[in-house]
Motif scaffolding. Structure first.
Motif, PDB file in Angstrom:
ATOM      1  N   ALA A   1      -7.289  -5.077   0.668  1.00 11.15           N
ATOM      2  CA  ALA A   1      -6.446  -4.018   1.240  1.00 11.15           C
ATOM      3  C   ALA A   1      -7.134  -2.668   1.185  1.00 11.15           C
ATOM      4  CB  ALA A   1      -5.126  -3.957   0.498  1.00 11.15           C
ATOM      5  N   ALA A   2      -7.905  -2.430   0.117  1.00  8.29           N
ATOM      6  CA  ALA A   2      -8.532  -1.119  -0.069  1.00  8.29           C
ATOM      7  C   ALA A   2      -9.787  -0.960   0.768  1.00  8.29           C
ATOM      8  CB  ALA A   2      -8.883  -0.925  -1.540  1.00  8.29           C
TER       9      ALA A   2
ATOM     10  N   VAL B   1       5.024   6.718   1.876  1.00 13.29           N
ATOM     11  CA  VAL B   1       4.784   5.770   2.970  1.00 13.29           C
ATOM     12  C   VAL B   1       4.394   4.424   2.361  1.00 13.29           C
ATOM     13  CG1 VAL B   1       3.445   5.296   5.056  1.00 13.29           C
ATOM     14  CG2 VAL B   1       4.026   7.658   4.450  1.00 13.29           C
TER      15      VAL B   1
ATOM     16  N   VAL C   1       0.861  -1.181   0.000  1.00 18.16           N
ATOM     17  CA  VAL C   1       0.000   0.000   0.000  1.00 18.16           C
ATOM     18  C   VAL C   1       0.898   1.231   0.000  1.00 18.16           C
ATOM     19  CG1 VAL C   1      -1.684   1.287   1.386  1.00 18.16           C
ATOM     20  CG2 VAL C   1      -1.910  -1.181   1.123  1.00 18.16           C
TER      21      VAL C   1
ATOM     22  N   ALA D   1      -9.335   0.203  -6.573  1.00 14.58           N
ATOM     23  CA  ALA D   1      -7.953  -0.221  -6.335  1.00 14.58           C
ATOM     24  C   ALA D   1      -7.562  -1.420  -7.194  1.00 14.58           C
ATOM     25  CB  ALA D   1      -7.773  -0.583  -4.860  1.00 14.58           C
TER      26      ALA D   1
ATOM     27  N   GLU E   1       3.315   0.528   3.100  1.00 14.67           N
ATOM     28  CA  GLU E   1       2.808  -0.390   4.130  1.00 14.67           C
ATOM     29  C   GLU E   1       2.400  -1.709   3.477  1.00 14.67           C
ATOM     30  OE1 GLU E   1      -0.029   1.456   7.072  1.00 14.67           O
ATOM     31  OE2 GLU E   1      -0.074   3.024   5.572  1.00 14.67           O
ATOM     32  N   PRO E   2       2.321  -2.770   4.271  1.00  9.40           N
ATOM     33  CA  PRO E   2       1.783  -4.019   3.714  1.00  9.40           C
ATOM     34  C   PRO E   2       0.262  -3.946   3.605  1.00  9.40           C
ATOM     35  CG  PRO E   2       2.302  -4.304   6.033  1.00  9.40           C
ATOM     36  CD  PRO E   2       2.728  -2.914   5.675  1.00  9.40           C
ATOM     37  N   PHE E   3      -0.352  -4.869   2.841  1.00 10.13           N
ATOM     38  CA  PHE E   3      -1.808  -5.024   2.870  1.00 10.13           C
ATOM     39  C   PHE E   3      -2.156  -5.366   4.314  1.00 10.13           C
ATOM     40  CE2 PHE E   3      -2.583  -6.682  -1.782  1.00 10.13           C
ATOM     41  CZ  PHE E   3      -2.226  -5.437  -2.274  1.00 10.13           C
TER      42      PHE E   3
ATOM     43  N   ASN F   1       1.296   5.209   0.038  1.00  7.55           N
ATOM     44  CA  ASN F   1       0.582   6.417   0.477  1.00  7.55           C
ATOM     45  C   ASN F   1      -0.915   6.155   0.656  1.00  7.55           C
ATOM     46  OD1 ASN F   1       2.932   7.933   0.538  1.00  7.55           O
ATOM     47  ND2 ASN F   1       2.653   8.757  -1.532  1.00  7.55           N
ATOM     48  N   GLY F   2      -1.234   5.029   1.250  1.00  7.38           N
ATOM     49  CA  GLY F   2      -2.626   4.704   1.558  1.00  7.38           C
ATOM     50  C   GLY F   2      -3.384   4.000   0.450  1.00  7.38           C
ATOM     51  N   SER F   3      -2.804   3.934  -0.768  1.00  6.71           N
ATOM     52  CA  SER F   3      -3.509   3.295  -1.874  1.00  6.71           C
ATOM     53  C   SER F   3      -2.858   1.967  -2.247  1.00  6.71           C
ATOM     54  CB  SER F   3      -3.500   4.202  -3.111  1.00  6.71           C
ATOM     55  OG  SER F   3      -4.254   5.349  -2.883  1.00  6.71           O
ATOM     56  N   PRO F   4      -3.624   0.874  -2.295  1.00  8.93           N
ATOM     57  CA  PRO F   4      -3.062  -0.389  -2.755  1.00  8.93           C
ATOM     58  C   PRO F   4      -2.583  -0.266  -4.204  1.00  8.93           C
ATOM     59  CG  PRO F   4      -5.195  -0.729  -1.710  1.00  8.93           C
ATOM     60  CD  PRO F   4      -5.026   0.741  -1.873  1.00  8.93           C
ATOM     61  N   HIS F   5      -1.411  -0.741  -4.489  1.00 13.19           N
ATOM     62  CA  HIS F   5      -0.788  -0.640  -5.820  1.00 13.19           C
ATOM     63  C   HIS F   5      -0.512   0.812  -6.233  1.00 13.19           C
ATOM     64  CE1 HIS F   5      -1.094  -4.911  -6.622  1.00 13.19           C
ATOM     65  NE2 HIS F   5      -2.415  -4.910  -6.564  1.00 13.19           N
ATOM     66  N   GLY F   6      -0.533   1.725  -5.297  1.00  9.72           N
ATOM     67  CA  GLY F   6      -0.203   3.116  -5.619  1.00  9.72           C
ATOM     68  C   GLY F   6      -1.366   3.916  -6.161  1.00  9.72           C
ATOM     69  N   PRO F   7      -1.102   5.152  -6.573  1.00  6.35           N
ATOM     70  CA  PRO F   7      -2.188   6.082  -6.891  1.00  6.35           C
ATOM     71  C   PRO F   7      -2.944   5.814  -8.203  1.00  6.35           C
ATOM     72  CG  PRO F   7      -0.051   7.106  -7.315  1.00  6.35           C
ATOM     73  CD  PRO F   7       0.235   5.788  -6.674  1.00  6.35           C
TER      74      PRO F   7
END
Lengths: 260, 221
Positions: free
Chosen positions: A175-176, A106, A77, A231, A108-110, A79-85
């Motif tokens: 994740a999303a 940032v 994840v 996502a 993070e993992p799922f 910046n808060g988005s799974p697979h990026g923006p």
């Protein structure tokens, strides 16, 4: 780098580091210097890892395989988005040109109870395999390839079944989702069989079994937010979840008493 | 294919019960709002409407039904919220922005529900079980709810709280009404966007209809 259009980026990364499933995790900051804007996100992490290995540190663990958006291995994840923006892409298809020089990223993992962290950014997605094992296939004998057009399939159904079948099982939907629901994955796997004649014989039992396993694995419920579809690297449609909901309702009504 | 399934304990089954009870409650709030608007016809019309509703024995059936629907909606939603929260024990450090973000309206559904629950309890205390005034029309003595409404909506604190609660109700409905069809499986590329708009319009109409009373009685009456 002469001859390429890429420019060098300097970035600050905050990466989730966790030594093992039962270990305490935390964010660690890294400087990513001189990263080509033509690099993929995973290549950027490769560069960081080479430096980490050189200096005798543990490299950042992350899942990857085909690096062309088809295997469903890469996760994380960004910046808060799974697979990026970006929509309709996996992390491996995300390019560093998408980020500004000096930006903090940032990673993070799922995060889901059903996807326990193995190490750092790598999570265990075998819950999806177990859902597939209870019904994500056709076990009736469908015989040899039939003569053309002897088994009519409307073009629209073929298209929808194919679109559902493009699900690569990466888990970005989970994740999303604010509830870590696996509805989009399960519904895609149900839909690509439910829309075709060969999938009809086991359609109801398959729906009941896969939904039961989905709940058993500890995924949350669907709030119809659509974050999963946004996502999804394959942009699986929310319509599949609706189909699953109505199939589940119908199958529950029609279910006969326990055959034991 | 061996996994056992039970509709009532499954996430999908429970969502469908929440959706169906929510839809019924949505129809109730619409009817309630329309009934309230009778106050703009005349105090007598409003009071007689209230009297007609409460003087039939069917009111007990209706009240029992409402309490059951409300209770089911709340209890199962709480159960699902707990399940959902257990499904993600560790939260993300950053929330998604842009295309992959979840709207705050949908993230706060549970809190909206709590506000509505508190509102409903206070609302029943204030009106249903509140001060009883009486008025006589053509020899029939009925409860003068009009007088109570006018009095209550002179208090600025109550007006503000009522306004906030009705906006929250509107947000809750804006998600719920259009979501029902998806939960029961009626998604369609052409019709779903229409359902979404209908849901928004429904929420806006109910919300505006309800806040019309305090605004009128506080600022205009």
């Amino acid at each position: 780098m002469a001859g390429t259009a890429g420019k060098a980026l300097n970035l600050k990364l905050k990466v989730w580091r966790q030594a093992g499933p039962d270990k305490e995790g935390r964010f660690v900051e890294y400087e990513a210097r001189n990263i080509s804007s033509d690099a993929s996100f995973l290549e950027m992490l490769d560069v960081i890892n080479v430096d980490l290995v050189k200096s005798g540190q543990e490299p950042i663990e992350f899942d990857h395989d085909c690096r062309e958006g088809i295997c469903g291995s890469c996760s994380m994840v960004i910046n808060g988005s799974p697979h990026g923006p970006d929509r309709g892409t996996a992390t491996c298809q995300l390019h560093m040109r998408r980020f500004r020089d000096g930006e903090t990223i940032v990673i993070e993992p799922f995060r889901a109870k059903a996807f326990p962290i193995v190490k750092d950014l790598a999570v265990d997605r075998s819950a999806f395999d177990r859902i597939m094992q209870v019904g994500g296939f056709i076990s009736v004998n469908t015989g040899n390839a039939p003569d053309a057009n002897s088994l009519p399939v409307p073009k629209e159904n073929a298209d929808m079944a194919f679109a559902a079948a493009t699900c690569i099982g990466c888990g970005a939907c989970v994740a999303a989702c604010k509830n870590a629901s696996a509805s989009l994955f399960v519904s895609a796997k149900l839909a690509h069989l439910a829309l075709l004649p060969q999938g009809q014989a086991e359609r109801e039992q398959r729906t009941l079994s896969m939904v039961a396993q989905m709940d058993e694995e500890g995924f949350g419920a669907c709030t119809n937010t659509g974050a999963c579809s946004a996502a999804c690297p394959k942009e699986i449609d929310l319509e599949n979840i609706a189909r699953m909901n109505r199939d589940y309702f119908k199958a529950s009504l029609r279910e006969r008493s326990e055959k034991s | 294919m061996a996994a056992k399934s039970s509709y009532l304990t499954s996430t999908i089954g429970q969502k469908q019960i929440v959706a169906l009870s929510g839809l019924s409650l949505s129809l109730f709030v619409l009817a309630h709002m329309l009934g309230n608007l009778l106050i703009f016809v005349s105090p007598e019309a409003y009071n007689l409407y209230g009297h007609a509703l409460t003087s039939t024995p069917l009111i007990y059936v209706a009240e029992l039904g409402l309490v059951t629907l409300f209770g089911l909606h709340v209890l199962i939603a709480v159960n699902l919220t707990v399940k959902n929260s257990v499904a993600r024990p560790n939260k993300y450090a950053v929330a998604a922005e842009g295309a992959k973000a979840t709207s705050w309206v949908q993230k706060s559904l549970f809190i909206q529900g709590l506000v509505i629950l508190v509102f409903v309890i206070l609302h029943l205390i204030t009106f249903k079980f509140g001060q009883v005034y009486e008025v006589t029309y053509d020899g029939t003595t009925v409860r003068d709810l009009h007088r109570l409404v006018v009095e209550v909506f002179q208090e600025p604190g109550y007006v503000v709280w009522y306004f906030i609660a009705m906006v929250v109700l509107g947000l809750h409905l804006s998600h719920g009404v259009s979501s029902v069809l998806q939960t029961f499986g009626a998604a369609h590329p052409r019709l779903t966007p229409v359902f979404k708009k209908v849901g928004l319009a429904y929420a806006a109409i109910v919300s505006i209809g309800f806040v019309a009373l305090p605004i009128y009685f506080y600022f205009i009456y």
